[in-house]
Every structure is written in structure tokens, then in C-alpha cells.
Enzyme design. Structure first.
Site, PDB file in Angstrom:
ATOM      1  N   GLU A   1      42.322  41.683  43.329  1.00 62.56           N
ATOM      2  CA  GLU A   1      41.653  42.456  43.632  1.00 62.56           C
ATOM      3  C   GLU A   1      41.137  43.704  42.717  1.00 62.56           C
ATOM      4  O   GLU A   1      42.258  44.108  42.990  1.00 62.56           O
ATOM      5  CB  GLU A   1      42.068  42.614  44.615  1.00 62.56           C
ATOM      6  CG  GLU A   1      41.359  43.514  46.206  1.00 62.56           C
ATOM      7  CD  GLU A   1      42.143  44.046  47.305  1.00 62.56           C
ATOM      8  OE1 GLU A   1      41.865  43.713  48.318  1.00 62.56           O
ATOM      9  OE2 GLU A   1      43.481  43.768  47.043  1.00 62.56           O
TER      10      GLU A   1
ATOM     11  N   LYS B   1      36.133  40.712  52.230  1.00 63.40           N
ATOM     12  CA  LYS B   1      37.309  40.302  53.031  1.00 63.40           C
ATOM     13  C   LYS B   1      37.076  40.676  54.578  1.00 63.40           C
ATOM     14  O   LYS B   1      35.997  41.736  54.979  1.00 63.40           O
ATOM     15  CB  LYS B   1      37.716  42.336  52.487  1.00 63.40           C
ATOM     16  CG  LYS B   1      39.618  41.903  52.734  1.00 63.40           C
ATOM     17  CD  LYS B   1      40.619  43.163  52.311  1.00 63.40           C
ATOM     18  CE  LYS B   1      40.990  43.026  52.588  1.00 63.40           C
ATOM     19  NZ  LYS B   1      41.443  44.380  51.984  1.00 63.40           N
TER      20      LYS B   1
ATOM     21  N   CYS C   1      43.668  39.486  49.844  1.00 61.44           N
ATOM     22  CA  CYS C   1      44.449  40.517  50.434  1.00 61.44           C
ATOM     23  C   CYS C   1      45.285  40.584  51.801  1.00 61.44           C
ATOM     24  O   CYS C   1      46.209  39.521  52.286  1.00 61.44           O
ATOM     25  CB  CYS C   1      44.713  41.842  49.887  1.00 61.44           C
ATOM     26  SG  CYS C   1      45.583  43.026  49.263  1.00 61.44           S
TER      27      CYS C   1
END
Length: 296
Positions: A63, A133, A174
């Protein structure tokens, strides 16, 4: 496109892929990320080529591999996808090395909005997928860490899967790792591997990074790859590191510490069918009472 076969165990079982490959080699590149964007990208390109030389067919970056992680940095380092300089570098590296590259994440600019975005490039340099995301990292743990991505970033609204050489792969970023419903939908779409570029911190990393990866692997009976940046104690946001590969039994097959390094390991796709046939929870779900559905 991969062909499918009807599962003989139970007709309610989602059709499963007939893999053209029994396995492949994956590389998780744990990069040291600094303030120099061009240097970060150049190092990523170098590691992609080195991974290919060691036999990797799929290379995943961490990331925010081209910029420091932090709300104060996203606007400055943001670029458009796929026309930005980082995307051009990833596309070229994938084509020259002849590997599929999961390009970690980069801050993406789209009009007035910013996203935390993962791009995927095939071995010809073609853009295969883009995942924004979905779950923004907004947490407050008193006296330890407070972070609010939503101050700067917008959330994605799509489940993202792609195929490479007949293998279905799902993407999360994440904080997406914490949401089993998202993993369930990717598994239902035929994924045998989920890849999560992530940068868990020094508070949540030791507690939850490996635990959540193993949970998603066991829940969905598939491989899970966690790709993190290396730790920089002097950074504004300190990454836990510990890139990890987990098999469908929930066993950690390989992992790194917190230093810059590359995890190189074999993924045996037959393990997916092995686990699902021996512990057939996927066909034992009480879908007459509950289910996980994609609304849009």
C-alpha cells in the site's frame, strides 16, 4: 477466460474454476518508502525485475508504495489512473519483465476526488483491474493512534476481481481486510487468492494483521497474500511490515519481518479444492436463513 465445472458434492455449490495451472510463484515486495516519489517508483520497478529473475509470475507491491502514507501527503502525490507517471512505470515494468503486477496502491486523482487505489497490470502491460479502497481507515484508539482517511479520501464502491492465466484473484486494500462480507463476495465469484496491499500500524499490526489474514483464509478457504511496506521508525506513520502468505488451511506459509525484503513462495491451487472438499462449509451455509449478497 477459465472454464467451470459443476461441483459434484452439492448442486448449491457455486461453480468452481478448472485451473489451467496447478500453481504459480508469487512475490510480495516489502519496499522501503520515502518522500522521493521517483525513487520509490524506481525501486519498485527494480524489485519487479528481480522477482521475475527469481521465477515469480505474480508480483504484488505494498500500500502507498510511491508516497508516504498520511492524509497530508495524498493530494501532493496523487495522479490520474492510468495516465499518471507511476502507472506508466508499472505498465512498462510488467511488460518488460513479463509478469503480472499488482501495483500496491497509489493516491489516485479523479476530478475533485482522491482515492486510495490498487492497479493491476498483465504481462503485456495492459491494465487488468483497478480497485479503490472501499472501507476508509477512520479509527480512534486513545493514547495510541487516531487516523481519519475520510478527511481527504473518497471510498470506492466496487468489489474487484480479475483473471490472470485462468486464475481468479480478488483485491482489497488494508482496512478492507476487516470486512468478511467483502471477502465472501470475492470467493463467491470464484477467487482462489485474495491480495491485500496494506500498511497496518504499530498498534493494530501486532494484534490483527496476521490474525485477520488467517481468518479470511479460513473463512473463505482460499489463499491470502498481505503485502506491506517496510518499517521506517522515523516516518509520520509507522508500518508494521510483516508481509505474509497464508494458505486455505489458515497456515502461514511464508512471512517477512519489518525490513525491506521480498517474500517469494509457491501457491498450490489444488489446496483450495482439497480444503473445500474436506470441510464443505460452503455448501452447508443456511442460505434459507441468511446470505451475503452484493447490492450494487
Amino acid at each position: 477466460m477459465f472454464e467451470t465445472t459443476t461441483d459434484a458434492v452439492h448442486p448449491r455449490f457455486t461453480k468452481k474454476p478448472a485451473y489451467p495451472l496447478s500453481g504459480f510463484k508469487i512475490a510480495l515486495v516489502q519496499l522501503a518508502v520515502g518522500p522521493d516519489k521517483s525513487k520509490n517508483v524506481a525501486q519498485a520497478v527494480k524489485e519487479i525485475h528481480l522477482a521475475k529473475e527469481k521465477g515469480a509470475q505474480l508480483v504484488a507491491l505494498p500500500e502507498c508504495f510511491n508516497s508516504p502514507y498520511g492524509t497530508q501527503f495524498f493530494k501532493e502525490y496523487a495522479e490520474e489512473v492510468p495516465s499518471g507517471s507511476t502507472c506508466h512505470a508499472l505498465s512498462k515494468a510488467a511488460a518488460e519483465a513479463g509478469v503480472c503486477v499488482i501495483g500496491g496502491t497509489l493516491p489516485e486523482r479523479c476530478g475533485e476526488k482522491l482515492y486510495n487505489t490498487c492497479t493491476v497490470w498483465d504481462n503485456t502491460g495492459k491494465l487488468l483491474a483497478r480497485h479503490r479502497k472501499m472501507h476508509l481507515f477512520d479509527i480512534d484508539i486513545p493514547n495510541k493512534i487516531t487516523f481519519k482517511e475520510s478527511d481527504v479520501l473518497s471510498a470506492g464502491d466496487q468489489i474487484t476481481t480479475f483473471e490472470y492465466q485462468g486464475i481468479k484473484i480478488g483485491l482489497g486494500i488494508c482496512y478492507d481486510l476487516r470486512f468478511p462480507e467483502m471477502a465472501r463476495l470475492m470467493a463467491d465469484q470464484g477467487c482462489s487468492l485474495l491480495v491485500y496491499p496494506g500498511a497496518f500500524n504499530m498498534t493494530t499490526g501486532p494484534q490483527h494483521w496476521e490474525l485477520l489474514g488467517r481468518a479470511r483464509a479460513v473463512d473463505q478457504q482460499l489463499w491470502v497474500a498481505l503485502a506491506a511496506p517496510a518499517r521506517d521508525p522515523a516516518a509520520h506513520y509507522v508500518s508494521w511490515g510483516h508481509s505474509t502468505l497464508i494458505d486455505p488451511w489458515g497456515a502461514v506459509r511464508a512471512h517477512l519481518t519489518d525490513q525491506p525484503d521480498t517474500l517469494l513462495a509457491d501457491i498450490d491451487l489444488s489446496t483450495v479444492d482439497e480444503v473445500r472438499s474436506q470441510i464443505p462449509v460452503r455448501v452447508q451455509r443456511r442460505t434459507d436463513i441468511y446470505d451475503t449478497i452484493q447490492k450494487s
